[in-house]
Scaffold this active site. Sequence first.
Site, PDB file in Angstrom:
ATOM      1  N   ASN A   7      69.184  14.124  60.303  1.00  0.00           N
ATOM      2  CA  ASN A   7      67.842  13.798  60.653  1.00  0.00           C
ATOM      3  C   ASN A   7      68.179  14.012  62.025  1.00  0.00           C
ATOM      4  OD1 ASN A   7      65.845  12.767  61.909  1.00  0.00           O
ATOM      5  ND2 ASN A   7      65.642  11.453  60.053  1.00  0.00           N
ATOM      6  N   ARG A   9      65.971  13.031  64.387  1.00  0.00           N
ATOM      7  CA  ARG A   9      65.163  12.164  65.262  1.00  0.00           C
ATOM      8  C   ARG A   9      66.036  11.040  64.733  1.00  0.00           C
ATOM      9  NH1 ARG A   9      59.827  12.224  63.197  1.00  0.00           N
ATOM     10  NH2 ARG A   9      59.771  10.416  64.658  1.00  0.00           N
ATOM     11  N   CYS A  10      67.365  10.704  64.082  1.00  0.00           N
ATOM     12  CA  CYS A  10      68.024   9.198  64.041  1.00  0.00           C
ATOM     13  C   CYS A  10      68.946   9.393  64.408  1.00  0.00           C
ATOM     14  CB  CYS A  10      68.325   8.711  62.229  1.00  0.00           C
ATOM     15  SG  CYS A  10      69.397   7.824  61.729  1.00  0.00           S
ATOM     16  N   LYS A  11      68.834   7.922  65.264  1.00  0.00           N
ATOM     17  CA  LYS A  11      70.305   7.983  66.149  1.00  0.00           C
ATOM     18  C   LYS A  11      71.827   7.444  65.231  1.00  0.00           C
ATOM     19  CE  LYS A  11      72.381   4.746  69.011  1.00  0.00           C
ATOM     20  NZ  LYS A  11      72.959   3.464  70.555  1.00  0.00           N
ATOM     21  N   ARG A  14      72.726  11.390  64.580  1.00  0.00           N
ATOM     22  CA  ARG A  14      73.352  11.907  65.663  1.00  0.00           C
ATOM     23  C   ARG A  14      74.750  11.840  65.769  1.00  0.00           C
ATOM     24  NH1 ARG A  14      68.194  10.352  68.175  1.00  0.00           N
ATOM     25  NH2 ARG A  14      68.957   9.408  69.023  1.00  0.00           N
TER      26      ARG A  14
END
Length: 113
Positions: A7, A9-11, A14
């Site tokens: 995902n 958008r998820c730190k 990433r």
Amino acid sequence: MITVYHNARCKKSREGLELVKNSGKEYKVREYLKDPLSETELEEILEKLSFAPIQLVRTKEKLWKDEYKNKDLSDKELVSVMQSNPKLIERPIVATKDKAVVGRPESKIEELL
């Protein structure tokens, strides 16, 4: 081949993807919010994780609390809920042919690699 269920958008997701990239191993990315997993794919991931379905659910998500928290759902129903609401799936998931881990903490990804 390593698959990263990601995902963007998820730190944490990433960061997990970055670990896999830096490993130098061959990998592919599956952005499961854009390309949702089938129930069969979720069941295969659960088997690789050795998880019961509830262990893969993000139980702190508002959607979970509002819609599902107080329901007595079977494992099959939980898989169906995750399939139709992929934001409820823990992330990142990093999988090989035989095994998978949820990359929290990141050391789990390092162990898998």
